[in-house]
Motif scaffolding. Structure first.
Motif, PDB file in Angstrom:
ATOM      1  N   GLN A 213       0.838  -1.204   0.000  1.00  0.00           N
ATOM      2  CA  GLN A 213       0.000   0.000   0.000  1.00  0.00           C
ATOM      3  C   GLN A 213       0.877   1.258   0.000  1.00  0.00           C
ATOM      4  O   GLN A 213       0.652   2.199  -0.764  1.00  0.00           O
ATOM      5  CB  GLN A 213      -0.913  -0.051   1.243  1.00  0.00           C
ATOM      6  CG  GLN A 213      -1.854   1.093   1.401  1.00  0.00           C
ATOM      7  CD  GLN A 213      -2.888   1.124   0.286  1.00  0.00           C
ATOM      8  OE1 GLN A 213      -2.732   1.855  -0.693  1.00  0.00           O
ATOM      9  NE2 GLN A 213      -3.916   0.323   0.422  1.00  0.00           N
ATOM     10  N   VAL A 214       1.888   1.250   0.865  1.00  0.00           N
ATOM     11  CA  VAL A 214       2.788   2.406   0.957  1.00  0.00           C
ATOM     12  C   VAL A 214       3.537   2.584  -0.371  1.00  0.00           C
ATOM     13  O   VAL A 214       3.672   3.704  -0.876  1.00  0.00           O
ATOM     14  CB  VAL A 214       3.770   2.247   2.151  1.00  0.00           C
ATOM     15  CG1 VAL A 214       4.810   3.363   2.149  1.00  0.00           C
ATOM     16  CG2 VAL A 214       3.010   2.233   3.474  1.00  0.00           C
TER      17      VAL A 214
ATOM     18  N   SER B  47      -2.869  10.417   0.834  1.00  0.00           N
ATOM     19  CA  SER B  47      -3.148   9.128   1.487  1.00  0.00           C
ATOM     20  C   SER B  47      -2.025   8.752   2.438  1.00  0.00           C
ATOM     21  O   SER B  47      -2.261   8.252   3.539  1.00  0.00           O
ATOM     22  CB  SER B  47      -3.306   8.017   0.454  1.00  0.00           C
ATOM     23  OG  SER B  47      -4.395   8.299  -0.374  1.00  0.00           O
ATOM     24  N   LEU B  48      -0.786   9.005   1.990  1.00  0.00           N
ATOM     25  CA  LEU B  48       0.356   8.670   2.851  1.00  0.00           C
ATOM     26  C   LEU B  48       0.294   9.481   4.143  1.00  0.00           C
ATOM     27  O   LEU B  48       0.500   8.945   5.242  1.00  0.00           O
ATOM     28  CB  LEU B  48       1.671   8.937   2.109  1.00  0.00           C
ATOM     29  CG  LEU B  48       2.943   8.562   2.867  1.00  0.00           C
ATOM     30  CD1 LEU B  48       2.999   7.062   3.158  1.00  0.00           C
ATOM     31  CD2 LEU B  48       4.195   8.984   2.085  1.00  0.00           C
ATOM     32  N   GLU B  49      -0.042  10.750   4.009  1.00  0.00           N
ATOM     33  CA  GLU B  49      -0.103  11.615   5.192  1.00  0.00           C
ATOM     34  C   GLU B  49      -1.202  11.133   6.151  1.00  0.00           C
ATOM     35  O   GLU B  49      -0.993  11.109   7.368  1.00  0.00           O
ATOM     36  CB  GLU B  49      -0.353  13.072   4.781  1.00  0.00           C
ATOM     37  CG  GLU B  49      -0.297  13.989   5.989  1.00  0.00           C
ATOM     38  CD  GLU B  49      -0.652  15.444   5.700  1.00  0.00           C
ATOM     39  OE1 GLU B  49      -0.990  15.764   4.544  1.00  0.00           O
ATOM     40  OE2 GLU B  49      -0.611  16.235   6.650  1.00  0.00           O
ATOM     41  N   THR B  50      -2.353  10.769   5.582  1.00  0.00           N
ATOM     42  CA  THR B  50      -3.459  10.287   6.420  1.00  0.00           C
ATOM     43  C   THR B  50      -3.000   9.073   7.227  1.00  0.00           C
ATOM     44  O   THR B  50      -3.243   8.978   8.434  1.00  0.00           O
ATOM     45  CB  THR B  50      -4.672   9.902   5.539  1.00  0.00           C
ATOM     46  OG1 THR B  50      -4.987  11.042   4.744  1.00  0.00           O
ATOM     47  CG2 THR B  50      -5.864   9.480   6.359  1.00  0.00           C
ATOM     48  N   GLN B  51      -2.312   8.169   6.532  1.00  0.00           N
ATOM     49  CA  GLN B  51      -1.822   6.958   7.208  1.00  0.00           C
ATOM     50  C   GLN B  51      -0.817   7.313   8.310  1.00  0.00           C
ATOM     51  O   GLN B  51      -0.902   6.806   9.426  1.00  0.00           O
ATOM     52  CB  GLN B  51      -1.170   6.039   6.170  1.00  0.00           C
ATOM     53  CG  GLN B  51      -0.446   4.849   6.747  1.00  0.00           C
ATOM     54  CD  GLN B  51      -1.373   3.709   7.097  1.00  0.00           C
ATOM     55  OE1 GLN B  51      -1.689   2.908   6.247  1.00  0.00           O
ATOM     56  NE2 GLN B  51      -1.810   3.655   8.320  1.00  0.00           N
ATOM     57  N   LEU B  52       0.135   8.186   7.979  1.00  0.00           N
ATOM     58  CA  LEU B  52       1.171   8.538   8.963  1.00  0.00           C
ATOM     59  C   LEU B  52       0.559   9.229  10.186  1.00  0.00           C
ATOM     60  O   LEU B  52       0.973   8.987  11.319  1.00  0.00           O
ATOM     61  CB  LEU B  52       2.243   9.422   8.316  1.00  0.00           C
ATOM     62  CG  LEU B  52       3.125   8.717   7.265  1.00  0.00           C
ATOM     63  CD1 LEU B  52       4.027   9.717   6.540  1.00  0.00           C
ATOM     64  CD2 LEU B  52       3.963   7.602   7.877  1.00  0.00           C
TER      65      LEU B  52
END
Ligand code: NAP
Length: 282
Positions: free
Chosen positions: A253-254, A265-270
Motif C-alpha cells: 500500500q505504501v 493518502s500517505l499523510e493520512t496513514q502517517l
C-alpha cells in the motif's frame, strides 16, 4: 504461606524467578538444570535452596515452573511425571502458548500455561536478575479444563513478583505476541537485510557511518540473538505468517502511494499511526 517451588531450567527466566521467590517470599526453591555446573552455581550464589540435574528433586515441589527452552518442554514433562503426585501444579514460562498447552495439558491436567513478558538480550544463569517481573505483564492461558486452584495458585505467585496479570486463550496470546514481539523481529531483521542489498559499497559505508538513534531503535530487535527469531517463527508459525502477510500488504500500500505521488493518502496513514502508537507503548 511458604511453598516448595520447583524451577526447571536455571537460565535467565528460571534463575530470575528463583531469585525473587527465594528472597522476597517465604518459599523453599528447588532447582533442576541440565548442567551440574549450573546447579552448583545456583546453590553457591544462594539463588536456590537445593539444586540437581536429576528431575527426582521435583517430587517434593508443590508448584513447578518449567523454564527450559520451548523445544524440550514436552520431553521434560514426560520425564518429570513419574516423580509427581496428583496435586502437583505445573506451569511454564514459554514465549509461545498454544503448542505448549496442547502438548502438556493432556499429559498433566493440573497445568496452567504462563508467559512472563520480561527479558533481556542475555541468557543463561549469569543473566538472571532480581525484580525482572515488576510491572511487567504476566499472561496466564488456562483452558476450560484447567483446575481453578491451579490457576489461583500460579496467579498468586506471579502477583507476588509484582507482575500485572492477564488471562486469555493460548491462541489469542500467540496472535497478540505475533503483532508486538514476533513481527517486529522479522521486520527489523528484514530492514538490516535490505540495507545490505545496497550494491554500491561507498553508499553502504556512508550509511553505516551516518546511522544514528533511529537506525539503532529500528534494528535492535532484528539484530539480536538469531535463536530467538527462529524460535518465534518455528513455534508460532501460523500467527507469525498471518502478521507477516498483513505487513506485506501494508508495505504494498505504501509503495503504491509513493509510486502514485499520493501524498495525501500517505499523510493520512502517517497521522493515524502517530495517534495509534501510544495505545501500544504508554
Ligand atoms: P535461557 O537463559 O537459555 O535458560 C534456559 C536454561 O534451561 C538454560 O540456561 C539451560 O541451563 C537449561 N536447560 C536447557 N535444556 C534443559 C533441559 N533439558 N532440562 C533442564 N534444563 C535445561 O533461556 P530463557 O531466556 O530463560 O528462556 C527460557 C524459557 O523462557 C523459554 O521457554 C522462553 O520461551 C521463555 N521466555 C524467554 C524470555 C526472554 O526474553 N528470554 C521471556 C519470557 C519467556 P544449563 O544448560 O545451564 O543447565
Amino acid at each position: 504461606m511458604g511453598m516448595k517451588i520447583g524451577i526447571i531450567g536455571l537460565g535467565l527466566i528460571g534463575g530470575s524467578l528463583a531469585i525473587d521467590l527465594k528472597q522476597g517470599q517465604n518459599h523453599t526453591v528447588l532447582g533442576v538444570s541440565r548442567r551440574a555446573e549450573t546447579c552448583q552455581q545456583a546453590i553457591a550464589r544462594g539463588i536456590v535452596d537445593e539444586a540437581s540435574d536429576d528431575l527426582s528433586l521435583m517430587g517434593q515441589a508443590d508448584v513447578i515452573f518449567l523454564c527450559t527452552p520451548l523445544g524440550v518442554m514436552e520431553a521434560t514433562v514426560q520425564q518429570l511425571i513419574p516423580h509427581l503426585t496428583a496435586n502437583t501444579i505445573l506451569t511454564d514460562v514459554g514465549s509461545v502458548k498454544a503448542p505448549v498447552v496442547e502438548a502438556i495439558a493432556p499429559l498433566w491436567p493440573n497445568f496452567v500455561g504462563g508467559h512472563p513478558m520480561a527479558g533481556t538480550a542475555d541468557n543463561g544463569l549469569d543473566a538472571a536478575l532480581s525484580n525482572l517481573f515488576v510491572n511487567r505483564a504476566y499472561v496466564l492461558t488456562p483452558t476450560e479444563a484447567t483446575p481453578a486452584l491451579a490457576v489461583q495458585t500460579v496467579e498468586a505467585i506471579a502477583q507476588s513478583l509484582g507482575a500485572k496479570i492477564y488471562h486469555c486463550h493460548p491462541e489469542e496470546h500467540d496472535r497478540a505476541v505475533a503483532w508486538i514481539s514476533h513481527l517486529p523481529v522479522m521486520v527489523s531483521g528484514s530492514l538490516i537485510a535490505a540495507c545490505l542489498s545496497e550494491s554500491d559499497q561507498k553508499v553502504i559505508k556512508l550509511a553505516q557511518q551516518f546511522a544514528s538513534s533511529g537506525f539503532r531503535d529500528t534494528s535492535r530487535v532484528g539484530g539480536g540473538n538469531p535463536e530467538l527469531g527462529l524460535m518465534m517463527a518455528r513455534y508460532n508459525q501460523a500467527a507469525v505468517l498471518r502478521s507477516l502477510h498483513s505487513y506485506r500488504q501494508q508495505l504494498d500500500q505504501v509503495i503504491h502511494w509513493v509510486e502514485q505521488s499520493d501524498w495525501c493518502s500517505l499523510e493520512t496513514q502517517l497521522r493515524h499511526n502517530q495517534q495509534a502508537r501510544p495505545d501500544f507503548t504508554d
